[in-house]
Enzyme design. Structure first.
Site, mmCIF file in Angstrom:
data_model
loop_
_atom_site.group_PDB
_atom_site.id
_atom_site.type_symbol
_atom_site.label_atom_id
_atom_site.label_comp_id
_atom_site.label_asym_id
_atom_site.label_seq_id
_atom_site.Cartn_x
_atom_site.Cartn_y
_atom_site.Cartn_z
ATOM 1 N N ASN A 9 0.820 -1.039 0.004
ATOM 2 C CA ASN A 9 0.095 0.067 -0.054
ATOM 3 C C ASN A 9 0.920 1.166 -0.003
ATOM 4 O O ASN A 9 1.457 1.497 0.769
ATOM 5 C CB ASN A 9 -0.893 -0.074 1.335
ATOM 6 N N TRP A 10 1.004 1.799 -1.124
ATOM 7 C CA TRP A 10 1.932 2.955 -1.232
ATOM 8 C C TRP A 10 1.301 4.164 -0.541
ATOM 9 O O TRP A 10 2.126 5.307 -0.682
ATOM 10 C CB TRP A 10 2.376 3.143 -2.780
ATOM 11 N N LYS A 11 0.259 4.260 -0.359
ATOM 12 C CA LYS A 11 -0.545 5.393 0.186
ATOM 13 C C LYS A 11 -0.170 6.761 -0.652
ATOM 14 O O LYS A 11 0.126 6.520 -1.627
ATOM 15 C CB LYS A 11 0.206 5.613 1.685
ATOM 16 N N GLU A 98 -6.820 4.588 8.175
ATOM 17 C CA GLU A 98 -6.538 6.001 7.777
ATOM 18 C C GLU A 98 -7.667 6.575 7.174
ATOM 19 O O GLU A 98 -8.072 7.855 7.538
ATOM 20 C CB GLU A 98 -5.340 6.321 7.066
ATOM 21 N N GLU A 168 -5.019 -4.883 10.702
ATOM 22 C CA GLU A 168 -3.946 -3.884 10.859
ATOM 23 C C GLU A 168 -4.275 -3.162 12.281
ATOM 24 O O GLU A 168 -5.040 -2.199 11.992
ATOM 25 C CB GLU A 168 -4.081 -2.865 9.730
ATOM 26 N N GLY A 174 2.778 2.387 10.594
ATOM 27 C CA GLY A 174 3.438 3.523 10.565
ATOM 28 C C GLY A 174 4.254 3.797 11.874
ATOM 29 O O GLY A 174 5.067 4.922 11.967
ATOM 30 N N SER A 209 3.825 -2.119 10.321
ATOM 31 C CA SER A 209 5.127 -1.883 10.458
ATOM 32 C C SER A 209 5.821 -3.275 10.213
ATOM 33 O O SER A 209 6.607 -3.671 10.859
ATOM 34 C CB SER A 209 5.535 -1.665 11.891
ATOM 35 N N GLY A 230 3.101 -0.963 4.015
ATOM 36 C CA GLY A 230 3.065 0.225 3.891
ATOM 37 C C GLY A 230 4.517 0.820 3.669
ATOM 38 O O GLY A 230 4.885 0.311 2.497
ATOM 39 N N GLY A 231 5.274 1.446 4.584
ATOM 40 C CA GLY A 231 6.592 2.050 4.312
ATOM 41 C C GLY A 231 7.591 1.100 3.525
ATOM 42 O O GLY A 231 7.891 1.658 2.773
HETATM 43 P P1 13P Z 1 3.326 0.603 7.498
HETATM 44 O O1 13P Z 1 3.879 -0.734 6.987
HETATM 45 O O2 13P Z 1 3.940 1.635 7.208
HETATM 46 O O3 13P Z 1 3.022 0.571 8.984
HETATM 47 O O4 13P Z 1 1.472 0.873 7.032
HETATM 48 C C1 13P Z 1 0.771 -0.164 7.219
HETATM 49 C C2 13P Z 1 -0.448 -0.136 6.542
HETATM 50 O O5 13P Z 1 -1.286 0.716 6.975
HETATM 51 C C3 13P Z 1 -0.596 -0.707 5.234
HETATM 52 O O6 13P Z 1 -1.966 -0.626 4.689
#
Ligand code: 13P
Length: 248
Positions: A9-11, A98, A168, A174, A209, A230-231
């Site tokens: 998920n590149w957000k 989010e 999640e 994050g 994370s 995510g990250g």
């Molecule tokens: P992170 O891996 O950056 O914690 O994000 C997780 C996330 O929200 C994936 O949808």
């Protein structure tokens, strides 16, 4: 047999150029390392067409980070499931924390998005998870039950078996504070008990994370079929390392 699934998920990150480069980096590595695992990337909507092109004929799948609950019409700024499908998406994330927190998406809206996505041929990735306050008040499982039930009441239990459920925990997103394998397993095993007859077919993944350092331990757990990343998904090597761990 549930096929392992790792979703990036590149957000709201990157540019058109960096998204294309990242997609190419993922695609060029993926086919060589991963036979059994399924990988999906979810770029920002505006880059979906470019990323689809960059992924070319690779086995890496495409998903959207969100989808409208409506099919079409006067919904300024929304993007419909059929538009996403037309750009090559097979998946759509619904109910990411989010979106629940920043835009006040309710469980019933999330259920409507789930239903619309599925009706239009996208596999929903339903995100559920508790806040730190919920966990400290011992409400984790109650929160998860409410979030899943809202969807089951709308689409029925059967519809969930072809979807993905991502656990999640909000406190792990994050923050670098990944849930322990036991914590993640406990909640995902609980989610499986909520899914009825076809629960064994449903892929349940963990997000929050996830990194190349902690993924292997998470994937050892019985009910963890993959990850929503995510990250770490913003770096092709790290994302591929996680995919490789899911395969083992
Ligand atoms: P992170 O891996 O950056 O914690 O994000 C997780 C996330 O929200 C994936 O949808």
């Amino acid at each position: 047999m549930r096929r392992p699934l790792v979703i990036g998920n590149w957000k709201m990150n990157g540019s058109r150029h960096s998204s294309v480069e990242l997609a190419k980096g993922v695609a060029s590595r993926f086919d060589a390392i991963a036979q059994e695992v399924e990988a999906v990337v979810c770029p920002p909507d505006v880059f979906l067409a470019d990323v689809a092109l960059a992924l070319g004929g690779s086995a890496v799948g495409l998903g959207a980070q969100n989808v409208s609950q409506f099919e079409s019409g006067a919904y300024t700024g929304d993007v419909s499931a059929s538009m996403l499908a037309e750009l090559g998406c097979s998946y759509a994330i619904v109910g990411h924390s989010e979106r629940r927190a920043c835009y006040g998406e309710t469980s019933s809206q999330v259920a409507a998005k789930f239903a619309t996505a599925q009706r239009k041929g996208l596999a929903p990735i339903l995100c559920v998870g508790e806040t730190l306050a919920d966990r400290e008040a011992n409400k984790t499982l109650a929160v998860i039950r409410e979030q899943i039930s809202a969807v089951v009441e709308t689409v029925g239990l059967g519809a969930l078996s072809s979807a993905i459920v991502a656990y999640e925990p909000v406190w792990a997103i994050g923050t670098g504070e990944v849930a322990s394998p036991d914590q993640a397993q406990e909640v995902l095993a609980f989610i499986r008990t909520l899914l009825g007859e076809k629960a064994d077919e449903t892929r349940l993944i963990y997000g929050g994370s996830v990194s190349a350092e902690n993924a292997a331990q998470l994937f050892e757990q019985e009910d963890i079929d993959g990850a929503l990343v995510g990250g770490a998904s913003l770096h092709a090597e790290q994302f591929m390392a996680i995919c490789q761990m899911a395969e083992m």
